[in-house]
Design a protein around this motif. Structure first.
Motif, PDB file in Angstrom:
ATOM      1  N   ASN A   1      -5.983   4.863   5.496  1.00 47.85           N
ATOM      2  CA  ASN A   1      -7.083   3.928   5.348  1.00 47.85           C
ATOM      3  C   ASN A   1      -6.583   2.541   5.748  1.00 47.85           C
ATOM      4  OD1 ASN A   1      -8.775   1.910   3.733  1.00 47.85           O
ATOM      5  ND2 ASN A   1      -9.903   3.800   3.428  1.00 47.85           N
TER       6      ASN A   1
ATOM      7  N   ALA B   1      -7.092  -0.029   2.091  1.00 47.58           N
ATOM      8  CA  ALA B   1      -6.620   0.251   0.737  1.00 47.58           C
ATOM      9  C   ALA B   1      -5.697   1.463   0.739  1.00 47.58           C
ATOM     10  CB  ALA B   1      -7.811   0.520  -0.183  1.00 47.58           C
ATOM     11  N   ALA B   2      -5.012   1.650  -0.390  1.00 48.37           N
ATOM     12  CA  ALA B   2      -4.267   2.887  -0.601  1.00 48.37           C
ATOM     13  C   ALA B   2      -5.258   3.911  -1.136  1.00 48.37           C
ATOM     14  CB  ALA B   2      -3.139   2.658  -1.597  1.00 48.37           C
ATOM     15  N   VAL B   3      -5.378   5.068  -0.492  1.00 48.65           N
ATOM     16  CA  VAL B   3      -6.336   6.077  -0.931  1.00 48.65           C
ATOM     17  C   VAL B   3      -5.586   7.364  -1.226  1.00 48.65           C
ATOM     18  CG1 VAL B   3      -8.416   7.339  -0.366  1.00 48.65           C
ATOM     19  CG2 VAL B   3      -8.118   5.044   0.515  1.00 48.65           C
ATOM     20  N   VAL B   4      -5.751   7.873  -2.444  1.00 46.07           N
ATOM     21  CA  VAL B   4      -5.184   9.178  -2.773  1.00 46.07           C
ATOM     22  C   VAL B   4      -6.297  10.066  -3.298  1.00 46.07           C
ATOM     23  CG1 VAL B   4      -2.846   8.393  -3.270  1.00 46.07           C
ATOM     24  CG2 VAL B   4      -4.541   8.423  -5.070  1.00 46.07           C
TER      25      VAL B   4
ATOM     26  N   THR C   1       0.826  -1.201   0.000  1.00 48.16           N
ATOM     27  CA  THR C   1       0.000   0.000   0.000  1.00 48.16           C
ATOM     28  C   THR C   1       0.864   1.255   0.000  1.00 48.16           C
ATOM     29  OG1 THR C   1      -1.614  -1.263   1.244  1.00 48.16           O
ATOM     30  CG2 THR C   1      -1.916   1.089   1.175  1.00 48.16           C
TER      31      THR C   1
END
Lengths: 200, 203
Positions: free
Chosen positions: A112, A115-118, A14
């Motif tokens: 998060n 998940a990886a959140v951008v 992640t």
């Protein structure tokens, strides 16, 4: 058929994705450099094939070019030579900076667990603008939010005759930012214009 | 999430940059500094004469041309092919199948899950969220398996952490349905409407 599995959502995977998504891949400069290199290679290829076949040169005869190069400032206009050199230097500087600079994109990571959140800076800015607009009681065209790495700037043009409480707006925007959980949290500045908007 | 060779890009760009910097600086120096120009005019012809001697001594037997010319042509072909491969390596890594596994416990056989499964499921579910205007889901090959990229364009003014939380819940549900959890990227992006359009007046 080959075996493919799902990559387990580990912390390191992640983190790697977040780092890749928030930094530029340098695809465009890479393609430009490669195309220029290919063109140069093709030209040198043509001339060297002509030379090895003992044919006439196409544009530049290599021995003549070598002679010109060896005697350099003699047979060339110094202004032209300096300008060409400066242009090549600038192009080199651009490529070099593209290689060395971090190339951060205007995107931010949201913590998060799964998940990886951008999030794009524009999306974040528009959510902060909405919060500021609701707190200040103005219309959307009277609020302008700029999101930077370390600071968020909220510009409000109040409706004429109705004062805006800038502390309340700052508290609201800070609250919204805290919910988003950016690390590090940017500092919020609220600028209330002295010129009011009429008829809103 | 693609497999663009980022370190390779940076190394090659750095090399190209240094090469051009040196060339440009040399040309500027020659045109500006008389000392550098006179040094070059003493050194240059000697280097070129040496080069000419090498070309003469490597002549192909029975001909006047040096075999260094075909060698140079070959080198140029190799370099050009390598550069084409470098361009082709940009932005790759998209795949169609999320999971393909062979299992011989019980009834043995192969299980494959197409990338269209998470795509359809997540898109359907996410578009029910009023804060979401458009969704794109794609499958990508990562280092140790496949991962999903979920591209969401939220409605203007929507709180990103709420949209992200909603998407996370749906990803958890997808994990439960598929029995495998993969690496997921949730990317909240500004669509084209963000830049052009203004927020609607009625809300």
């Amino acid at each position: 058929m080959s075996e493919t599995t799902a990559a387990p959502p580990t912390e390191s995977a992640t983190g790697r994705i977040v780092r890749r998504e928030t930094h530029a891949a340098r695809t465009v400069p890479a393609v430009i450099a490669a195309v220029l290199g290919i063109l140069l290679c093709l030209y040198v290829l043509l001339e060297s094939v002509l030379q090895s076949l003992g044919q006439e040169e196409w544009l530049i005869d290599p021995p003549t070019f070598a002679h010109w190069l060896a005697g350099l400032p003699r047979d060339a206009d110094p202004l032209f030579l300096g300008l060409a050199g400066a242009l090549i230097f600038l192009a080199g500087l651009w490529f070099f900076l593209m290689a060395v600079l971090p190339g951060r994109r205007a995107r931010y990571a949201i913590p998060n667990p799964r998940a990886a959140v951008v999030v794009d800076a524009e999306v974040l800015a528009s959510s902060l603008a909405r919060r500021a607009r609701l707190t200040a009681g103005v219309t959307s065209s009277q609020v302008l939010v700029t999101v930077g790495r370390s600071r968020v700037e909220v510009r409000i043009r109040p409706t004429s005759g109705i004062p805006v409480d800038s502390d309340a707006v700052r508290a609201g925007v800070e609250d919204e930012l805290a919910l988003t959980g950016l690390q590090p949290q940017p500092e919020v500045t609220v600028l209330v214009s002295t010129v009011g908007a009429i008829g809103q | 999430m693609n497999r663009t060779p980022r370190s390779l890009n940076r190394v090659l760009l750095g090399l190209a940059g240094l090469l051009l910097l040196a060339l440009g600086a040399g040309l500027v120096l020659l045109s500006v500094d008389p000392a550098a120009a006179s040094w070059w005019q003493e050194t240059g012809p000697a280097v070129m004469a040496e080069g000419g001697r090498i070309l003469g001594s490597t002549a192909i037997p029975g001909q006047t041309q040096s075999w260094l010319w075909p060698a140079l042509a070959l080198a140029m072909i190799v370099i050009a092919v390598l550069l084409v491969l470098w361009i082709a390596a940009q932005g790759r890594g998209r795949v169609d199948t999320l999971i393909a596994e062979y299992d011989d416990e019980g009834a043995s056989g192969r299980i494959a899950i197409s990338g269209a499964v998470p795509e359809q499921a997540l898109r359907e579910a996410l578009l029910k969220d009023p804060d979401v205007t458009s969704v794109g889901v794609s499958t990508w090959a990562l280092r140790n398996g496949n991962g999903l990229r979920v591209r969401i364009v939220p409605r203007q003014g929507a709180a990103p952490h709420l949209v992200a939380a909603d998407a996370t819940n749906l990803v958890d549900a997808l994990d439960a349905a598929l029995g495998r959890s993969s690496t997921v990227l949730i990317s909240l992006e500004a669509g084209r409407r963000y830049r052009i359009g203004r927020e609607e007046r009625v809300r």
